[in-house]
Design a protein around this motif. Structure first.
Motif, PDB file in Angstrom:
ATOM      1  N   ARG A  60      -8.822  -0.877   3.803  1.00 24.73           N
ATOM      2  CA  ARG A  60      -7.970  -0.971   4.999  1.00 24.73           C
ATOM      3  C   ARG A  60      -7.656  -2.428   5.321  1.00 24.73           C
ATOM      4  NH1 ARG A  60     -11.310   0.711   8.439  1.00 24.73           N
ATOM      5  NH2 ARG A  60     -10.727   2.895   8.773  1.00 24.73           N
ATOM      6  N   ARG A  61      -8.680  -3.261   5.284  1.00 26.01           N
ATOM      7  CA  ARG A  61      -8.491  -4.672   5.605  1.00 26.01           C
ATOM      8  C   ARG A  61      -7.534  -5.336   4.612  1.00 26.01           C
ATOM      9  NH1 ARG A  61     -13.308  -5.429   6.658  1.00 26.01           N
ATOM     10  NH2 ARG A  61     -14.035  -5.944   4.565  1.00 26.01           N
ATOM     11  N   ILE A 115      -6.036   7.549   1.944  1.00 28.34           N
ATOM     12  CA  ILE A 115      -5.207   6.950   2.994  1.00 28.34           C
ATOM     13  C   ILE A 115      -3.849   7.625   2.964  1.00 28.34           C
ATOM     14  CG2 ILE A 115      -4.176   4.826   3.883  1.00 28.34           C
ATOM     15  CD1 ILE A 115      -6.351   3.256   2.488  1.00 28.34           C
ATOM     16  N   VAL A 116      -3.461   8.228   4.080  1.00 27.14           N
ATOM     17  CA  VAL A 116      -2.187   8.939   4.135  1.00 27.14           C
ATOM     18  C   VAL A 116      -1.081   7.999   4.620  1.00 27.14           C
ATOM     19  CG1 VAL A 116      -3.340  11.134   4.538  1.00 27.14           C
ATOM     20  CG2 VAL A 116      -2.593   9.772   6.487  1.00 27.14           C
ATOM     21  N   GLU A 117       0.161   8.407   4.295  1.00 27.36           N
ATOM     22  CA  GLU A 117       1.350   7.689   4.762  1.00 27.36           C
ATOM     23  C   GLU A 117       1.294   6.200   4.441  1.00 27.36           C
ATOM     24  OE1 GLU A 117       1.817   8.527   8.905  1.00 27.36           O
ATOM     25  OE2 GLU A 117       1.782  10.699   8.614  1.00 27.36           O
ATOM     26  N   LEU A 118       0.880   5.898   3.237  1.00 28.39           N
ATOM     27  CA  LEU A 118       0.820   4.504   2.797  1.00 28.39           C
ATOM     28  C   LEU A 118       2.192   4.087   2.259  1.00 28.39           C
ATOM     29  CD1 LEU A 118      -0.878   1.959   2.153  1.00 28.39           C
ATOM     30  CD2 LEU A 118      -1.398   2.997  -0.064  1.00 28.39           C
ATOM     31  N   THR A 140       5.499  -4.387  -4.313  1.00 36.31           N
ATOM     32  CA  THR A 140       5.173  -2.959  -4.288  1.00 36.31           C
ATOM     33  C   THR A 140       3.683  -2.773  -4.007  1.00 36.31           C
ATOM     34  OG1 THR A 140       4.712  -2.860  -6.650  1.00 36.31           O
ATOM     35  CG2 THR A 140       6.995  -2.454  -5.944  1.00 36.31           C
ATOM     36  N   THR A 141       3.370  -1.696  -3.338  1.00 39.58           N
ATOM     37  CA  THR A 141       1.973  -1.408  -3.011  1.00 39.58           C
ATOM     38  C   THR A 141       1.136  -1.230  -4.267  1.00 39.58           C
ATOM     39  OG1 THR A 141       2.624  -0.388  -0.926  1.00 39.58           O
ATOM     40  CG2 THR A 141       0.465   0.211  -1.799  1.00 39.58           C
ATOM     41  N   THR A 142       1.704  -0.587  -5.284  1.00 40.64           N
ATOM     42  CA  THR A 142       0.927  -0.353  -6.504  1.00 40.64           C
ATOM     43  C   THR A 142       0.589  -1.655  -7.233  1.00 40.64           C
ATOM     44  OG1 THR A 142       3.027   0.071  -7.669  1.00 40.64           O
ATOM     45  CG2 THR A 142       1.782   1.986  -6.880  1.00 40.64           C
ATOM     46  N   SER A 143       1.414  -2.697  -7.016  1.00 38.78           N
ATOM     47  CA  SER A 143       1.081  -3.980  -7.636  1.00 38.78           C
ATOM     48  C   SER A 143      -0.003  -4.714  -6.857  1.00 38.78           C
ATOM     49  CB  SER A 143       2.335  -4.858  -7.733  1.00 38.78           C
ATOM     50  OG  SER A 143       2.784  -5.259  -6.437  1.00 38.78           O
ATOM     51  N   LEU A 144      -0.116  -4.406  -5.564  1.00 38.05           N
ATOM     52  CA  LEU A 144      -1.122  -5.060  -4.724  1.00 38.05           C
ATOM     53  C   LEU A 144      -2.481  -4.372  -4.793  1.00 38.05           C
ATOM     54  CD1 LEU A 144       1.110  -5.555  -1.544  1.00 38.05           C
ATOM     55  CD2 LEU A 144       0.333  -7.372  -3.072  1.00 38.05           C
ATOM     56  N   LEU A 145      -2.455  -3.057  -5.023  1.00 42.72           N
ATOM     57  CA  LEU A 145      -3.683  -2.263  -4.904  1.00 42.72           C
ATOM     58  C   LEU A 145      -4.816  -2.674  -5.850  1.00 42.72           C
ATOM     59  CD1 LEU A 145      -2.329   1.325  -4.217  1.00 42.72           C
ATOM     60  CD2 LEU A 145      -3.903   0.010  -2.773  1.00 42.72           C
ATOM     61  N   PRO A 146      -4.548  -2.973  -7.121  1.00 39.75           N
ATOM     62  CA  PRO A 146      -5.682  -3.300  -8.002  1.00 39.75           C
ATOM     63  C   PRO A 146      -6.565  -4.421  -7.466  1.00 39.75           C
ATOM     64  CG  PRO A 146      -3.722  -2.925  -9.309  1.00 39.75           C
ATOM     65  CD  PRO A 146      -3.277  -2.912  -7.878  1.00 39.75           C
ATOM     66  N   ALA A 147      -5.951  -5.489  -6.967  1.00 35.51           N
ATOM     67  CA  ALA A 147      -6.749  -6.594  -6.435  1.00 35.51           C
ATOM     68  C   ALA A 147      -7.455  -6.199  -5.148  1.00 35.51           C
ATOM     69  CB  ALA A 147      -5.853  -7.813  -6.196  1.00 35.51           C
ATOM     70  N   ILE A 148      -6.763  -5.422  -4.301  1.00 34.90           N
ATOM     71  CA  ILE A 148      -7.369  -4.990  -3.031  1.00 34.90           C
ATOM     72  C   ILE A 148      -8.579  -4.109  -3.284  1.00 34.90           C
ATOM     73  CG2 ILE A 148      -6.987  -3.542  -0.994  1.00 34.90           C
ATOM     74  CD1 ILE A 148      -4.082  -4.539  -0.971  1.00 34.90           C
ATOM     75  N   VAL A 149      -8.429  -3.142  -4.182  1.00 35.50           N
ATOM     76  CA  VAL A 149      -9.528  -2.205  -4.467  1.00 35.50           C
ATOM     77  C   VAL A 149     -10.678  -2.923  -5.155  1.00 35.50           C
ATOM     78  CG1 VAL A 149     -10.181  -0.155  -5.774  1.00 35.50           C
ATOM     79  CG2 VAL A 149      -8.019  -0.203  -4.517  1.00 35.50           C
ATOM     80  N   ASP A 150     -10.358  -3.785  -6.097  1.00 32.60           N
ATOM     81  CA  ASP A 150     -11.417  -4.520  -6.797  1.00 32.60           C
ATOM     82  C   ASP A 150     -12.226  -5.372  -5.819  1.00 32.60           C
ATOM     83  OD1 ASP A 150     -12.743  -5.518  -9.288  1.00 32.60           O
ATOM     84  OD2 ASP A 150     -11.883  -7.403  -8.593  1.00 32.60           O
ATOM     85  N   LYS A 151     -11.539  -6.049  -4.906  1.00 35.60           N
ATOM     86  CA  LYS A 151     -12.252  -6.873  -3.925  1.00 35.60           C
ATOM     87  C   LYS A 151     -13.134  -6.003  -3.031  1.00 35.60           C
ATOM     88  CE  LYS A 151     -11.582 -10.241  -0.205  1.00 35.60           C
ATOM     89  NZ  LYS A 151     -10.587 -11.001   0.614  1.00 35.60           N
ATOM     90  N   ALA A 152     -12.605  -4.847  -2.628  1.00 33.32           N
ATOM     91  CA  ALA A 152     -13.382  -3.954  -1.766  1.00 33.32           C
ATOM     92  C   ALA A 152     -14.616  -3.425  -2.479  1.00 33.32           C
ATOM     93  CB  ALA A 152     -12.505  -2.798  -1.292  1.00 33.32           C
ATOM     94  N   LEU A 153     -14.471  -3.079  -3.752  1.00 31.22           N
ATOM     95  CA  LEU A 153     -15.605  -2.544  -4.513  1.00 31.22           C
ATOM     96  C   LEU A 153     -16.661  -3.603  -4.801  1.00 31.22           C
ATOM     97  CD1 LEU A 153     -13.767  -0.207  -7.055  1.00 31.22           C
ATOM     98  CD2 LEU A 153     -15.402   0.515  -5.298  1.00 31.22           C
ATOM     99  N   THR A 154     -16.209  -4.771  -5.199  1.00 29.11           N
ATOM    100  CA  THR A 154     -17.178  -5.818  -5.568  1.00 29.11           C
ATOM    101  C   THR A 154     -17.795  -6.488  -4.346  1.00 29.11           C
ATOM    102  OG1 THR A 154     -15.344  -7.398  -5.788  1.00 29.11           O
ATOM    103  CG2 THR A 154     -16.086  -6.273  -7.784  1.00 29.11           C
TER     104      THR A 154
END
Length: 688
Positions: free
Chosen positions: A32-33, A58-61, A125-139
């Protein structure tokens, strides 16, 4: 912009149940952050988890960031041109923007004119941003303890096996924790072990439920609760559902199935708390009570499999619990072979704190303070001394060594079986009350005395050796001890002077130095805890500060003042009188060296000041008896009548008159007004 549902799922080997909620919520917060920081709009964020997975939906992204205008500022105009020609600074700025100098604009600011450039920047695009966002959240997850597996250098709480990242139907290409994202998930380890292909992020919960997995934590917990209650109803019993146990059990299963087992009734001769502790701590069972509230020889276990032969599962659990309960029965029988008092010498070998001695030393100190308190509150000093002498003895029993959560409870049982007086036995359990916010306080006088003495000894001792709480570090739980003392004194309506109690507690520590300063320090610390206590009671911070400004050392009196001032703030007159007191306080503060001690009625020149003098005198006569009886509510109600004469005084009277005698007389009048309110609190602080 279009919008769709995002699904992120990390598949793992079974996680520690105590860590699941924290990891799940942290993953959701991290994603989310990241989206918020990237200015990607979205709807609700749902965190899901089971022993084998952490997931976020997450809905309505939105499918992209919004386009935005970007403004860059270059060199000041004076530095950008010389003799009408662009300087190197202007040309360099233009090149960095990818334009020529004549395409730059002028930006007007309060500090002058600058060269600038504005451009429309297309959102990513959101799909281009998501990998870095998810990786940061997981790690960045707060993993309690990392591990590595195989030859991998990746670290996580448990080995990771799959990663799902879906945006609607689309797989988000990315990598984290050594896993490539895809659309393949897993169901229940035994009921649905084959990989499952997710078509759409919206299908997550339904697909998993068809694969024998309840990924929704709340739904899984409620399913367990419903099943446990249903099983209990079949047995004509009442199930005791401990919420912490419910959370833990929910973290152990993906498809809960409640089953009822039994154990030998002979074990019921052991105190029920011992059996319950064993069932909860070792086997994660829910226990059952009969209509009279007595423990039944039944338990409910939550299996993680819908077995074709549930009776075999039940028998397996019964086989496992039998030796556990036999151990509890053995500990109980062993402990009963010796009177509790015979264990007192063993306390000399148990260190309470290196600089403060052993538990035997603490028991001796507690005895002196507890006896003093017991006498003050109408209890038995002899009982208090005996309770203090026995208070820590159960800590060296076999049962408490195995189940530390039974401290005090076993002391109560063993003391009662030894024929100790009822209040003494009861106090051994009550000394630990209250254990947490909202918990009950001791019921007996002896219990109250011992609970207070034990906490006061810990507070003064730990402060005395310089191990004060700092920030989030409070290894001796001094904050909880201080609030416990306040709760006992206030809710038990014990009108004791905290300073006097601390002086007595400090006096028991023979090795502590600078004791006067220590008493002041601990007293300040404890009264400051009234802020948290007041907050829990729904009392505003300004009210606490108003009372705290007065030298009140009786917590019961402090609480009565808090209650009265809180009620006073709801009156129509409160704001005006608080403002007037603030004004009076400011005026008098500037006259620190002046004589404002007496009022001469012959110097009252204005009708308004004479009226205020009469009103103050009348109120003083009415409220002083109320103050003496701590009837602060009634006193403040009476003082509310001063609003009109106070308002009239400030409207019609010049306090700082040219005539020194008149001026001093008016200051004295204001001082007398302020003094009445200060009998309760400094209500000027209500203006903050």
């Amino acid at each position: 912009m279009a919008a769709n549902t995002l699904l992120v799922e990390l598949g793992v080997e079974e996680l520690p149940p105590s860590a699941i909620d924290l990891l799940s919520d942290s993953l959701a917060d991290g994603i989310r952050r990241g989206l918020d920081e990237s200015d990607v709009t979205h709807g609700a964020v749902m965190a899901y988890a089971s022993p084998r997975r952490l997931a976020v939906q997450i809905v309505e992204l939105a499918d992209k960031q919004p386009d935005r205008e970007v403004e860059r500022r270059g060199p000041a105009l004076a530095a950008a041109f010389k003799e009408g020609q662009p300087t190197k600074a202007a040309e360099g700025f233009a090149r960095s923007c990818g334009v020529t100098v004549d395409q730059l604009i002028h930006l007007e600011t309060d500090k002058g004119t600058w060269l600038g450039y504005r451009e429309q920047q297309r959102g990513e695009t959101t799909t281009s941003l998501l990998p870095a966002i998810v990786d940061k959240a997981l790690t960045s997850l707060p993993v309690p303890k990392n591990m590595r597996w195989g030859s991998s250098r990746v670290e996580f709480s448990r080995p990771v096996h799959w990663l799902v990242m879906l945006y609607g139907h689309e797989v988000v290409e990315g990598e984290s924790l050594g896993l490539n994202a895809g659309r393949m998930t897993r169901g229940h380890r035994f009921h649905a072990p084959e990989p499952i292909e997710l078509t759409h992020a919206d299908d997550y919960l339904s697909v998993l439920e068809n694969a024998w997995v309840l990924a929704d934590r709340d739904k899984r917990r409620e399913r367990i609760r419903e099943q446990v209650l249903a099983e209990a109803e079949v047995q004509d019993a009442t199930a005791v559902i401990d919420e912490a146990l419910l959370v833990e059990v929910s973290g152990l299963v993906e498809w809960p199935v409640a089953l009822t087992g039994s154990f030998d009734e002979r074990f019921l001769e052991v105190p029920s708390e011992c059996l319950i502790s064993s069932m909860k701590a070792n086997q994660k069972y829910f226990h059952l009570l009969d209509a009279d509230g007595r423990l039944k020889s039944l338990f409910i276990t939550i299996a993680n499999i819908d077995s074709e032969d549930p009776e075999q599962v039940i028998q397996g659990n019964q086989k496992v619990i039998r030796p556990r309960l036999a151990d509890a029965a053995f500990f109980y029988a062993t402990d009963r072979k010796r009177p509790l008092a015979d264990r007192a010498p063993e306390l000399a070998g148990v260190v309470f704190q290196k600089q403060l001695g052993s538990l035997a030393d603490k028991a001796h100190r507690n005895a002196e303070v507890a006896a003093f308190i017991a006498e003050r509150i109408g209890g038995s000093a002899a009982h208090a001394r005996r309770a203090a002498a026995l208070g820590k003895c159960d800590l060296v029993t076999e049962m408490v060594l195995e189940f530390p959560e039974l401290q005090g409870i076993m002391g109560h049982y063993y003391a009662a079986q030894d024929g100790e007086p009822g209040q003494v036995a009861q106090a051994l359990e009550e000394q630990y009350l209250p254990r947490f916010a909202g918990d009950a306080i001791p019921d007996s006088d002896t219990g109250k005395a011992l609970a207070l003495a034990d906490r006061l000894d810990t507070l003064t001792g730990i402060f005395g050796i310089g191990a004060r709480p700092s920030g989030t570090k409070d290894p001796f739980a001094l904050r909880r001890a201080a609030i416990g003392v306040l709760n006992i004194l206030v809710k038990g309506e014990l009108d004791l002077d905290l300073r006097e109690l601390l002086e007595l507690a400090v006096a028991q520590h023979q090795t502590l130095v600078d004791t006067d300063k220590l008493v002041d320090e601990v007293l300040t610390y404890m009264l400051d805890r009234f802020r948290a206590w007041a907050h829990d009671e729904g009392i505003e911070t300004e009210v606490y500060l108003a009372v705290r400004a007065r030298p009140v050392t009786h917590p019961l009196d402090f609480a009565r003042r808090l209650s009265a001032v809180q009620a006073f703030t709801r009156r129509d007159e409160a704001a005006a009188l608080a403002a007037a007191n603030k004004r009076v306080s400011n005026i008098l503060a500037k006259q620190a060296n002046g004589d404002v001690s007496s009022i001469e009625t012959g110097l009252l020149q204005e009708a308004a000041e004479a009226a205020l003098y009469e009103a103050v005198a009348s109120c003083r006569h009415a409220v002083m008896p109320l103050f003496a009886e701590a009837r602060y509510h009634e006193a403040l109600d009476a003082l509310a009548s001063l609003r009109d004469p106070v308002d009239a005084f400030f409207d019609q009277v010049m306090v700082m008159a040219d005539d020194e005698a008149v001026r001093c007389n008016r200051l004295a009048l204001l001082a007398s007004l302020q003094a009445l309110f200060l009998e309760v609190a400094d209500i000027a602080l209500l203006q903050q």
